[in-house]
Design an enzyme around this catalytic site. Structure first.
Site, PDB file in Angstrom:
ATOM      1  N   ASP A  64       0.864  -1.192   0.000  1.00 39.43           N
ATOM      2  CA  ASP A  64       0.000   0.000   0.000  1.00 39.43           C
ATOM      3  C   ASP A  64       0.893   1.232   0.000  1.00 39.43           C
ATOM      4  OD1 ASP A  64      -3.237   0.331   1.142  1.00 39.43           O
ATOM      5  OD2 ASP A  64      -1.957   2.103   0.946  1.00 39.43           O
ATOM      6  N   PHE A 124      -6.998  -4.225  -4.451  1.00 36.66           N
ATOM      7  CA  PHE A 124      -7.944  -3.159  -4.102  1.00 36.66           C
ATOM      8  C   PHE A 124      -7.377  -1.782  -4.432  1.00 36.66           C
ATOM      9  CE2 PHE A 124      -8.685  -6.535  -0.918  1.00 36.66           C
ATOM     10  CZ  PHE A 124     -10.060  -6.663  -0.928  1.00 36.66           C
ATOM     11  N   ALA A 125      -6.074  -1.707  -4.757  1.00 36.01           N
ATOM     12  CA  ALA A 125      -5.397  -0.400  -4.796  1.00 36.01           C
ATOM     13  C   ALA A 125      -5.780   0.385  -6.046  1.00 36.01           C
ATOM     14  CB  ALA A 125      -3.889  -0.621  -4.775  1.00 36.01           C
ATOM     15  N   SER A 165     -10.487   6.048  -6.673  1.00 35.42           N
ATOM     16  CA  SER A 165     -11.851   5.524  -6.829  1.00 35.42           C
ATOM     17  C   SER A 165     -12.970   6.561  -6.673  1.00 35.42           C
ATOM     18  CB  SER A 165     -12.064   4.397  -5.823  1.00 35.42           C
ATOM     19  OG  SER A 165     -11.930   4.910  -4.520  1.00 35.42           O
ATOM     20  N   THR A 205     -16.144  -2.020 -10.603  1.00 38.43           N
ATOM     21  CA  THR A 205     -17.157  -1.090 -10.101  1.00 38.43           C
ATOM     22  C   THR A 205     -18.389  -1.051 -10.991  1.00 38.43           C
ATOM     23  OG1 THR A 205     -17.606   1.272  -9.820  1.00 38.43           O
ATOM     24  CG2 THR A 205     -15.857   0.725 -11.332  1.00 38.43           C
ATOM     25  N   TYR A 237     -12.968   7.365 -14.047  1.00 46.38           N
ATOM     26  CA  TYR A 237     -12.839   6.288 -13.060  1.00 46.38           C
ATOM     27  C   TYR A 237     -13.404   4.981 -13.620  1.00 46.38           C
ATOM     28  CZ  TYR A 237     -14.068   3.344  -9.116  1.00 46.38           C
ATOM     29  OH  TYR A 237     -14.229   2.267  -8.281  1.00 46.38           O
ATOM     30  N   ILE A 291     -27.253  17.371  -0.744  1.00 48.86           N
ATOM     31  CA  ILE A 291     -27.782  16.380  -1.696  1.00 48.86           C
ATOM     32  C   ILE A 291     -27.399  16.844  -3.097  1.00 48.86           C
ATOM     33  CG2 ILE A 291     -29.908  15.427  -2.677  1.00 48.86           C
ATOM     34  CD1 ILE A 291     -31.164  15.604   0.100  1.00 48.86           C
ATOM     35  N   ARG A 303     -28.872   4.349  -5.175  1.00 47.84           N
ATOM     36  CA  ARG A 303     -27.704   3.462  -5.174  1.00 47.84           C
ATOM     37  C   ARG A 303     -28.028   2.197  -4.390  1.00 47.84           C
ATOM     38  NH1 ARG A 303     -26.610   6.573  -8.382  1.00 47.84           N
ATOM     39  NH2 ARG A 303     -24.754   7.804  -8.745  1.00 47.84           N
TER      40      ARG A 303
HETATM   41  N1  UDP Z   1     -24.040  12.134  -2.672  1.00 46.39           N
HETATM   42  C1  UDP Z   1     -24.689  13.280  -2.247  1.00 46.39           C
HETATM   43  N2  UDP Z   1     -24.032  14.128  -1.410  1.00 46.39           N
HETATM   44  C2  UDP Z   1     -22.758  13.884  -0.963  1.00 46.39           C
HETATM   45  C3  UDP Z   1     -22.103  12.705  -1.401  1.00 46.39           C
HETATM   46  C4  UDP Z   1     -22.776  11.852  -2.250  1.00 46.39           C
HETATM   47  O1  UDP Z   1     -25.841  13.536  -2.621  1.00 46.39           O
HETATM   48  O2  UDP Z   1     -22.213  14.708  -0.221  1.00 46.39           O
HETATM   49  C5  UDP Z   1     -24.746  11.194  -3.569  1.00 46.39           C
HETATM   50  C6  UDP Z   1     -24.037  10.936  -4.883  1.00 46.39           C
HETATM   51  O3  UDP Z   1     -24.463  11.853  -5.865  1.00 46.39           O
HETATM   52  C7  UDP Z   1     -24.481   9.500  -5.193  1.00 46.39           C
HETATM   53  C8  UDP Z   1     -24.674   8.865  -3.814  1.00 46.39           C
HETATM   54  O4  UDP Z   1     -24.790   9.952  -2.896  1.00 46.39           O
HETATM   55  O5  UDP Z   1     -25.723   9.507  -5.837  1.00 46.39           O
HETATM   56  C9  UDP Z   1     -23.506   7.998  -3.397  1.00 46.39           C
HETATM   57  O6  UDP Z   1     -22.319   8.726  -3.588  1.00 46.39           O
HETATM   58  P1  UDP Z   1     -20.910   8.231  -3.052  1.00 46.39           P
HETATM   59  O7  UDP Z   1     -19.917   9.324  -3.328  1.00 46.39           O
HETATM   60  O8  UDP Z   1     -21.051   7.777  -1.639  1.00 46.39           O
HETATM   61  O9  UDP Z   1     -20.603   6.920  -3.908  1.00 46.39           O
HETATM   62  P2  UDP Z   1     -20.541   6.705  -5.511  1.00 46.39           P
HETATM   63  O10 UDP Z   1     -21.961   6.427  -5.939  1.00 46.39           O
HETATM   64  O11 UDP Z   1     -19.943   7.904  -6.147  1.00 46.39           O
HETATM   65  O12 UDP Z   1     -19.673   5.481  -5.632  1.00 46.39           O
END
Ligand code: UDP
Length: 332
Positions: A31, A73-74, A77, A117, A141, A207, A221
């Protein structure tokens, strides 16, 4: 024989390393500690600190240990960050994978499990998403992970490397005793950010858009407990040991939660209100990602067990016990 865990000091990798150790196996961690934490790796586990893109370092790690399989895992992301710094993502993720596969070929290591992913799908046509859905990443990504998948498959054909590629949906939660958990600096993931509000470390959570084509207008999600994810990796290595052929699997719960539903669930679990404000959409985000994990169930006998409240409760226990994450902690 050892399992080389690249990124084993990171959030997910450190949970996997601890689980391997509890099973009496021998993890060896590589790491660069840019986002990982040395304190998350138990003191009796060998930790090599350095960058995967350094062929000399990989040569010395593979020469020193009898590596039987690699669990990788590295990687960088973050979807949003990748939109701003695409070339860094290709260099770290794609070139890192190339150097790793070259070392595996040189040392005749023929098994790899690696973290892909849901971002490889981009904006999906159908929910739940199956593995054969079109692959149209909407961010550097996701694109970098798709390249990594393809490199692994081609290296498999040419050099006999067998792989299990695990396409994670959203991962959260912490080790059951609360010893380790999620600690990103700066934090950008929804669940830890939401929990910072009841912890008193943040006034409110933003949000990212409430005008998405979803029932409440916020993104949906599929959230998975980190311990369920760890279980999938354990099974994936066993599958390869048992002679299984290369496999690509989604890992998710199969249930979607909107950002607003996560905020409400966090408020229920913590017993405290979580203030929100609505901001603009985040570049690169799809509206809805929910997995079909049917293939993982059939091939690996795996199924997610924890629900959203279990995930939030374990994350809450970790954050309450360690409001500053690993800050200042030493390995033990
Ligand atoms: N999200 C949000 N506000 C934040 C961080 C994330 O509304 O401060 C939303 C983001 O748009 C996504 C979901 O939460 O729809 C999950 O985001 P996260 O960054 O946790 O994971 P990702 O989906 O990018 O892997």
């Amino acid at each position: 024989m050892a399992i080389l865990v690249c990124g084993g000091a990171g959030y997910i990798g450190s949970h996997y390393v601890r689980a391997l150790r509890e099973r009496g196996e021998t993890p060896v961690v590589l790491d660069n500690l840019l986002s990982g934490h040395a304190a998350s790796v138990p003191a009796d586990v060998c930790l090599h600190t350095g960058d995967m893109r350094d062929p000399a370092l990989l040569e010395s790690v593979f020469s020193r240990h009898a590596v039987d399989a690699v669990v990788h895992f590295a990687a960088s992301s973050l979807v949003g960050e990748s939109m701003e710094r695409p070339l860094e993502y290709f260099h770290n993720n794609v070139h890192g994978m190339q150097v790793l596969l070259e070392a595996m070929v040189r040392h005749r290591v023929d098994k790899i499990v690696f973290s892909s992913t849901a971002s490889v799908y981009g904006e999906p046509e159908r929910i739940p998403i199956v593995e054969d859905s079109p692959l149209r990443p909407a961010s550097p990504y996701g694109e970098s992970k798709l390249f990594m998948e393809r490199m692994t498959a081609w290296a498999g054909k040419a050099h006999g490397i067998r792989s299990v590629i695990l396409r994670y949906f959203n991962v959260a939660g912490a080790w059951p005793g609360g010893e380790i958990g999620e600690d990103h600096q700066p934090e950008s993931h929804l669940i830890p950010l939401v929990l910072q509000v009841p912890l008193g470390r943040r006034r409110c959570v933003t949000i990212f858009g409430d005008d998405w084509p979803t029932p409440d207008g916020t993104c949906i999600r599929d959230y998975l407990h980190v311990m369920d994810l760890v279980d999938a990796h354990v099974r994936a290595v066993e599958y390869l040991h048992g002679g299984g052929s290369s496999l690509v699997c989604n890992l998710g719960n199969g249930t979607g939660f909107s950002v607003r539903q996560i905020v409400d669930a966090a408020s229920r679990v913590t017993g405290m209100p979580v203030a929100v404000e609505v901001g603009p959409r985040r570049a690169g985000d799809p509206a809805c990602l929910v997995a079909s994990a049917e293939r993982a169930r059939q091939a690996l006998g795996w199924q997610a067990r924890a629900g959203i409240e279990d995930i939030l409760a374990s994350a809450w226990a970790w954050h309450q016990a360690h409001p500053h994450g690993f800050g200042g902690r030493v390995r033990r």
